[in-house]
Design an enzyme around this catalytic site. Structure first.
Site, PDB file in Angstrom:
ATOM      1  N   ARG A 143       0.852  -1.180   0.000  1.00 36.75           N
ATOM      2  CA  ARG A 143       0.000   0.000   0.000  1.00 36.75           C
ATOM      3  C   ARG A 143       0.894   1.239   0.000  1.00 36.75           C
ATOM      4  O   ARG A 143       1.992   1.220   0.567  1.00 36.75           O
ATOM      5  CB  ARG A 143      -0.905   0.019   1.229  1.00 36.75           C
ATOM      6  CG  ARG A 143      -1.833  -1.186   1.350  1.00 36.75           C
ATOM      7  CD  ARG A 143      -2.649  -1.119   2.625  1.00 36.75           C
ATOM      8  NE  ARG A 143      -3.564  -2.260   2.746  1.00 36.75           N
ATOM      9  CZ  ARG A 143      -3.272  -3.401   3.363  1.00 36.75           C
ATOM     10  NH1 ARG A 143      -2.075  -3.557   3.931  1.00 36.75           N
ATOM     11  NH2 ARG A 143      -4.158  -4.384   3.427  1.00 36.75           N
ATOM     12  N   LYS A 168      -2.237  -2.023   7.654  1.00 34.72           N
ATOM     13  CA  LYS A 168      -3.649  -1.927   7.974  1.00 34.72           C
ATOM     14  C   LYS A 168      -3.992  -2.943   9.059  1.00 34.72           C
ATOM     15  O   LYS A 168      -3.351  -3.993   9.168  1.00 34.72           O
ATOM     16  CB  LYS A 168      -4.476  -2.214   6.706  1.00 34.72           C
ATOM     17  CG  LYS A 168      -5.877  -1.656   6.721  1.00 34.72           C
ATOM     18  CD  LYS A 168      -6.505  -1.826   5.343  1.00 34.72           C
ATOM     19  CE  LYS A 168      -7.883  -1.202   5.286  1.00 34.72           C
ATOM     20  NZ  LYS A 168      -8.496  -1.349   3.948  1.00 34.72           N
ATOM     21  N   HIS A 245      -2.405   4.121  -6.536  1.00 35.91           N
ATOM     22  CA  HIS A 245      -2.848   2.934  -5.798  1.00 35.91           C
ATOM     23  C   HIS A 245      -3.174   1.777  -6.734  1.00 35.91           C
ATOM     24  O   HIS A 245      -3.103   0.601  -6.337  1.00 35.91           O
ATOM     25  CB  HIS A 245      -4.068   3.274  -4.944  1.00 35.91           C
ATOM     26  CG  HIS A 245      -4.563   2.119  -4.120  1.00 35.91           C
ATOM     27  ND1 HIS A 245      -3.851   1.617  -3.048  1.00 35.91           N
ATOM     28  CD2 HIS A 245      -5.688   1.351  -4.220  1.00 35.91           C
ATOM     29  CE1 HIS A 245      -4.523   0.594  -2.515  1.00 35.91           C
ATOM     30  NE2 HIS A 245      -5.630   0.422  -3.210  1.00 35.91           N
ATOM     31  N   ARG A 248      -0.889  -1.326  -7.066  1.00 31.64           N
ATOM     32  CA  ARG A 248      -1.067  -2.482  -6.176  1.00 31.64           C
ATOM     33  C   ARG A 248      -2.001  -3.505  -6.812  1.00 31.64           C
ATOM     34  O   ARG A 248      -1.723  -4.708  -6.788  1.00 31.64           O
ATOM     35  CB  ARG A 248      -1.599  -1.996  -4.835  1.00 31.64           C
ATOM     36  CG  ARG A 248      -1.932  -3.084  -3.813  1.00 31.64           C
ATOM     37  CD  ARG A 248      -2.205  -2.422  -2.469  1.00 31.64           C
ATOM     38  NE  ARG A 248      -2.963  -3.238  -1.555  1.00 31.64           N
ATOM     39  CZ  ARG A 248      -2.424  -4.103  -0.691  1.00 31.64           C
ATOM     40  NH1 ARG A 248      -1.111  -4.297  -0.667  1.00 31.64           N
ATOM     41  NH2 ARG A 248      -3.182  -4.795   0.150  1.00 31.64           N
ATOM     42  N   HIS A 279      -3.471  -8.828   3.378  1.00 32.40           N
ATOM     43  CA  HIS A 279      -4.917  -8.907   3.494  1.00 32.40           C
ATOM     44  C   HIS A 279      -5.313  -9.814   4.650  1.00 32.40           C
ATOM     45  O   HIS A 279      -4.610 -10.776   4.969  1.00 32.40           O
ATOM     46  CB  HIS A 279      -5.535  -9.443   2.203  1.00 32.40           C
ATOM     47  CG  HIS A 279      -5.567  -8.428   1.107  1.00 32.40           C
ATOM     48  ND1 HIS A 279      -5.527  -8.761  -0.230  1.00 32.40           N
ATOM     49  CD2 HIS A 279      -5.628  -7.071   1.139  1.00 32.40           C
ATOM     50  CE1 HIS A 279      -5.574  -7.661  -0.973  1.00 32.40           C
ATOM     51  NE2 HIS A 279      -5.636  -6.631  -0.157  1.00 32.40           N
ATOM     52  N   TYR A 288      -9.194  -7.582  -5.551  1.00 33.64           N
ATOM     53  CA  TYR A 288      -8.139  -6.894  -6.286  1.00 33.64           C
ATOM     54  C   TYR A 288      -7.979  -7.440  -7.698  1.00 33.64           C
ATOM     55  O   TYR A 288      -7.330  -6.817  -8.529  1.00 33.64           O
ATOM     56  CB  TYR A 288      -6.807  -7.046  -5.543  1.00 33.64           C
ATOM     57  CG  TYR A 288      -6.554  -5.947  -4.542  1.00 33.64           C
ATOM     58  CD1 TYR A 288      -7.414  -5.741  -3.477  1.00 33.64           C
ATOM     59  CD2 TYR A 288      -5.456  -5.102  -4.656  1.00 33.64           C
ATOM     60  CE1 TYR A 288      -7.197  -4.738  -2.566  1.00 33.64           C
ATOM     61  CE2 TYR A 288      -5.235  -4.086  -3.744  1.00 33.64           C
ATOM     62  CZ  TYR A 288      -6.105  -3.911  -2.702  1.00 33.64           C
ATOM     63  OH  TYR A 288      -5.894  -2.911  -1.803  1.00 33.64           O
TER      64      TYR A 288
END
Length: 314
Positions: A143, A168, A245, A248, A279, A288
């Site tokens: 990220r 995250k 982004h 990614r 994730h 994704y």
């Protein structure tokens, strides 16, 4: 109770649960400023709706604000600070969700070449910083926030392992890098060390000419310059243009395509990709995987080989 005081109490409550709550806290404080210095029960539904709607067409920001305020008012009602919520009862129809832009290999190369357009005497390392950042994002699928939070000590380039601390969901993870990316990081960090190191080895890996951390908004602005210089865009009628982004997403799709071409067991490898990307579960990774013509073609070839009757020779 004053609205501002209640909002601060709620923010403290979320922090006590172990949540960072940065963006939501910022939104709540913005809400309090918009409402003014009033008591919680004095908030008018029409004023709340005006804050949520903002200006211009309805976007995903509408729902984001609605959900933040919804949690805030559930907290307030549950503790008896207000009797009802002033939020609107209906959510308007939103535009279609944003579809990630999957860069081709040629477009990625053009982006890297176009980083030269950022050359400036005031910040001579700026092109190299963007160049290396783009390589890192594609080579690891990190990220953008994780990449900008890296410090020099987080990059063990001898072992070719990066420590991602600002991940995250408060998770730390180790991200191995390949030899070619490792060499590019080696080259960059040597040049980076010529810039100021305000925190020593804990100084940010990607930095301004004064050694400070790069801000996401600034990176977004510079990436738009690079993207335009590389002549990469969606059709003129599109609501949004390719983002940094999206690299990614591109990394994930290209990895799946490479596995298909190598004849690998993609379903077995997907959980490993999910772990690598940071994730929580495989479902996040599957989101994704935008269907591109190339990915669909490779999947079709795999299905054809699976469905083709086995040829038996006498």
């Amino acid at each position: 109770m004053r609205l501002h005081d209640l909002a601060e109490a709620y923010i403290d409550y979320e922090h006590a649960l172990g949540l960072r709550f940065r963006s939501d806290a910022k939104e709540l404080r913005s809400y309090c400023r918009a409402m003014g210095d009033i008591a919680t029960e004095e908030v008018k539904p029409e004023a709340v709706l005006a804050f949520i709607a903002g200006r211009g067409p309805v976007t995903a920001r509408w729902v984001q604000k609605y959900r933040i305020l919804g949690r805030f008012y559930r907290y307030a009602i549950g503790r008896g600070f207000v009797s009802t919520s002033p939020l609107p009862n209906q959510i308007p129809k939103l535009p279609p969700p944003l579809i990630p832009y999957i860069y081709s290999v040629d477009e990625l190369q053009r982006l890297l070449t176009a980083t030269n357009s950022l050359q400036t005497p005031q910040s001579p390392l700026q092109p190299a910083t963007m160049y290396t950042l783009l390589l890192l994002l594609y080579g690891t699928g990190m990220r953008i926030g994780e990449a900008l939070s890296l410090t020099i000590q987080d990059a063990d380039l001898q072992s070719r392992v990066l420590t991602v601390r600002n991940a995250k969901f408060f998770k730390m993870r180790l991200v191995p890098v390949g030899p070619r990316l490792g060499l590019a990081l080696d080259d960059y960090v040597l040049r980076r060390r010529r810039l100021p190191l305000p925190a020593g080895e804990a100084s940010t890996f990607f930095a301004t000419h004064r050694g400070h951390r790069l801000q996401y908004t600034w990176i977004g602005q510079q990436f738009r310059r690079v993207r335009k210089a590389a002549n990469i865009s969606r059709e003129s009628s599109a609501r949004y243009q390719p983002r940094i982004h999206d690299i990614r997403h591109t990394a994930a799709v290209h990895r799946i395509i490479a596995w298909y071409r190598a004849g690998a067991d993609v379903q077995r490898l997907l959980p490993q990709l999910a772990t690598y990307l940071g994730h929580v579960d495989i479902g996040s990774t599957q989101q994704y995987l935008s269907i591109t013509a190339e990915l669909l073609h490779e999947a079709s070839l795999r299905f054809e080989r699976y469905a083709q009757p086995e040829v038996r020779h006498a």
